[in-house]
Design a protein around this motif. Structure first.
Motif, PDB file in Angstrom:
ATOM      1  N   PRO A 157       0.567  -1.137   0.094  1.00 48.15           N
ATOM      2  CA  PRO A 157       0.182  -0.038   0.308  1.00 48.15           C
ATOM      3  C   PRO A 157       1.039   1.009  -0.104  1.00 48.15           C
ATOM      4  N   TYR A 158       2.052   1.788   0.495  1.00 49.77           N
ATOM      5  CA  TYR A 158       2.952   2.570   0.076  1.00 49.77           C
ATOM      6  C   TYR A 158       3.825   2.071  -0.441  1.00 49.77           C
ATOM      7  N   ASP A 159       4.095   2.915  -1.151  1.00 46.34           N
ATOM      8  CA  ASP A 159       5.719   3.252  -2.197  1.00 46.34           C
ATOM      9  C   ASP A 159       6.691   2.717  -1.538  1.00 46.34           C
ATOM     10  N   GLN A 160       7.340   2.079  -2.340  1.00 46.59           N
ATOM     11  CA  GLN A 160       9.286   1.864  -1.380  1.00 46.59           C
ATOM     12  C   GLN A 160       9.889   2.683  -2.038  1.00 46.59           C
ATOM     13  N   GLU A 161       9.851   3.046  -2.882  1.00 48.99           N
ATOM     14  CA  GLU A 161      10.790   4.368  -3.365  1.00 48.99           C
ATOM     15  C   GLU A 161      10.397   5.065  -2.161  1.00 48.99           C
ATOM     16  N   ALA A 162       9.115   6.092  -1.915  1.00 51.02           N
ATOM     17  CA  ALA A 162       9.347   7.045  -1.229  1.00 51.02           C
ATOM     18  C   ALA A 162       9.976   6.418   0.187  1.00 51.02           C
ATOM     19  N   ARG A 163       9.654   5.282   0.960  1.00 49.39           N
ATOM     20  CA  ARG A 163       9.573   4.981   2.189  1.00 49.39           C
ATOM     21  C   ARG A 163      11.103   5.122   2.414  1.00 49.39           C
ATOM     22  N   GLU A 164      11.745   4.792   1.156  1.00 49.81           N
ATOM     23  CA  GLU A 164      13.419   4.854   1.527  1.00 49.81           C
ATOM     24  C   GLU A 164      14.280   6.072   1.643  1.00 49.81           C
ATOM     25  N   VAL A 165      13.052   6.947   1.115  1.00 47.72           N
ATOM     26  CA  VAL A 165      13.646   8.510   0.822  1.00 47.72           C
ATOM     27  C   VAL A 165      13.234   8.918   2.457  1.00 47.72           C
ATOM     28  N   LEU A 166      12.253   8.645   2.921  1.00 45.97           N
ATOM     29  CA  LEU A 166      11.536   9.425   4.817  1.00 45.97           C
ATOM     30  C   LEU A 166      12.792   8.020   4.902  1.00 45.97           C
ATOM     31  N   ILE A 167      13.134   7.632   5.831  1.00 41.05           N
ATOM     32  CA  ILE A 167      14.323   6.417   5.617  1.00 41.05           C
ATOM     33  C   ILE A 167      14.863   6.938   6.269  1.00 41.05           C
ATOM     34  N   GLU A 168      16.316   6.959   4.973  1.00 44.71           N
ATOM     35  CA  GLU A 168      17.309   8.042   5.086  1.00 44.71           C
ATOM     36  C   GLU A 168      17.456   8.909   5.625  1.00 44.71           C
ATOM     37  N   SER A 169      16.507  10.160   4.999  1.00 43.66           N
ATOM     38  CA  SER A 169      15.887  10.984   5.821  1.00 43.66           C
ATOM     39  C   SER A 169      16.003  11.370   7.108  1.00 43.66           C
ATOM     40  N   ALA A 170      15.537  10.179   7.609  1.00 44.17           N
ATOM     41  CA  ALA A 170      15.064  10.422   9.156  1.00 44.17           C
ATOM     42  C   ALA A 170      16.762   9.774  10.075  1.00 44.17           C
ATOM     43  N   ARG A 171      17.378   9.070   9.097  1.00 41.94           N
ATOM     44  CA  ARG A 171      18.467   8.087   9.637  1.00 41.94           C
ATOM     45  C   ARG A 171      19.707   9.178   9.947  1.00 41.94           C
ATOM     46  N   LEU A 172      19.937  10.061   8.504  1.00 44.47           N
ATOM     47  CA  LEU A 172      20.837  11.330   8.692  1.00 44.47           C
ATOM     48  C   LEU A 172      20.150  12.052   9.812  1.00 44.47           C
ATOM     49  N   ALA A 173      19.257  12.457  10.571  1.00 43.11           N
ATOM     50  CA  ALA A 173      19.061  13.181  11.050  1.00 43.11           C
ATOM     51  C   ALA A 173      18.828  12.921  12.421  1.00 43.11           C
ATOM     52  N   GLY A 174      18.694  12.030  12.739  1.00 42.06           N
ATOM     53  CA  GLY A 174      19.306  11.705  14.103  1.00 42.06           C
ATOM     54  C   GLY A 174      17.934  11.130  14.768  1.00 42.06           C
ATOM     55  N   VAL A 175      16.727  10.951  13.619  1.00 39.88           N
ATOM     56  CA  VAL A 175      15.861  10.738  14.778  1.00 39.88           C
ATOM     57  C   VAL A 175      15.218   9.545  14.805  1.00 39.88           C
ATOM     58  N   PRO A 176      14.593   9.163  15.844  1.00 42.14           N
ATOM     59  CA  PRO A 176      14.201   7.951  16.455  1.00 42.14           C
ATOM     60  C   PRO A 176      12.708   7.422  15.594  1.00 42.14           C
ATOM     61  N   PHE A 177      13.585   5.861  14.709  1.00 38.45           N
ATOM     62  CA  PHE A 177      12.119   6.185  14.652  1.00 38.45           C
ATOM     63  C   PHE A 177      11.893   4.625  14.406  1.00 38.45           C
ATOM     64  N   SER A 178      11.431   3.977  13.509  1.00 40.02           N
ATOM     65  CA  SER A 178      11.034   2.345  12.760  1.00 40.02           C
ATOM     66  C   SER A 178      10.653   2.316  11.782  1.00 40.02           C
ATOM     67  N   ALA A 179      11.319   1.596  11.256  1.00 34.77           N
ATOM     68  CA  ALA A 179      11.470   1.606   9.607  1.00 34.77           C
ATOM     69  C   ALA A 179      10.255   0.323   8.520  1.00 34.77           C
ATOM     70  N   PHE A 180       9.246   0.087   9.995  1.00 32.35           N
ATOM     71  CA  PHE A 180       8.310  -0.669   9.069  1.00 32.35           C
ATOM     72  C   PHE A 180       7.297  -0.697  10.216  1.00 32.35           C
ATOM     73  N   GLY A 181       5.997  -0.924  10.123  1.00 31.77           N
ATOM     74  CA  GLY A 181       5.216  -0.869  10.619  1.00 31.77           C
ATOM     75  C   GLY A 181       3.567  -1.462  10.752  1.00 31.77           C
ATOM     76  N   VAL A 182       3.004  -2.192  10.969  1.00 28.02           N
ATOM     77  CA  VAL A 182       1.821  -2.365  10.129  1.00 28.02           C
ATOM     78  C   VAL A 182       0.406  -1.936  11.105  1.00 28.02           C
TER      79      VAL A 182
END
Length: 259
Positions: free
Chosen positions: A138-163
């Motif tokens: 249901p979610y675009d994988q390429e767009a997800r990867e962009v958000l995940i990379e941005s979160a990692r670079l910003a040092g923001v605590p997050f989860s890269a998965f979730g239902v």
């Protein structure tokens, strides 16, 4: 419609507070209508660096439309008509997974729809043919990867998965309902994830969710859920949401349209 820069704008659906992104220059506001009625709010256009963006307040401005009465079809259509081909839906959610407590950020990869009675498709009425879209992911994988990379670079605590479990609202869930959702595999729960995601898919948009956990789901703590704790979690977590958005807009804007 596209911006003068020639780039398609990135659409952002969420609250009005998202327009306070650093380095964002607001360039205009448009009141629009669609074949599916009025969207929740006017469209607010802006420029973040070299990337045009267009904002839509899902619950209106001021916040007045409950989740089950949002005109999701008009909202998605309005962003599509405004030229957006990538859309980020910012969602306030409850945490079910033990690592997803208040103020935590989640980039979900799957969802389960528990809503009912919502206008959930563009493909109805006087149709030339029946249309079924694939909704396996249901979610675009390429767009997800962009958000995940941005979160990692910003040092923001997050989860890269979730239902994401989408419920009807506007009431919050019972503890028994959350136990059932946990057995179903849900990690977070919210009221706005559907039909927003499927409508975006029907319109050929790259759609991704950025979830901010604003409370533990019902029964996950020994106290009732209060608006005070939700507002506190929003205040704590919104800076991370903004950092992720700020760091991802240009790359999201470079994604090619879906075939």
């Amino acid at each position: 419609m596209t911006e003068q820069s020639g780039k398609s704008p990135v659409g952002i659906i969420g609250g009005t507070g998202l327009t306070s992104l650093s380095d964002l220059r607001i360039t205009g506001e448009e009141s629009v209508t669609t074949a599916w009625g009025e969207p929740s709010s006017s469209l607010l256009r802006g420029q973040l660096g070299d990337q045009p963006v267009v904002f839509l307040s899902r619950h209106g401005n001021p916040h007045r439309i409950p989740p089950h009465q949002v005109n999701y079809r008009a909202n998605i259509q309005a962003l599509h008509d405004a030229g957006a081909r990538v859309v980020v839906g910012v969602n306030a959610v409850g945490g079910i997974h033990g690592d997803m407590g208040p103020a935590h950020i989640v980039v979900p990869d799957q969802l389960i729809d528990y809503t009912w009675g919502r206008e959930s498709t563009f493909f109805e009425g006087d149709l030339a043919e029946v249309t079924h879209i694939d909704f396996t992911w249901p979610y675009d994988q390429e767009a997800r990867e962009v958000l995940i990379e941005s979160a990692r670079l910003a040092g923001v605590p997050f989860s890269a998965f979730g239902v994401y479990g989408a419920t009807q609202g506007p009431r919050l869930e019972t503890a028994a309902e959350i136990r059932r959702m946990e057995r179903d595999g849900c990690d977070i729960v919210g009221m706005t994830g559907m039909p927003e995601a499927v409508l975006a898919a029907e319109r050929g948009l790259r759609y991704v969710s950025l979830g901010l956990v604003v409370n533990w789901a019902a029964g996950k703590t020994d106290h009732i859920i209060t608006m005070a704790e939700i507002e506190e979690a929003i205040a704590q977590g919104m800076s991370g949401v903004k950092q992720i958005l700020e760091g991802s807009m240009e790359k999201l804007g470079r994604l090619s349209p879906t075939p």
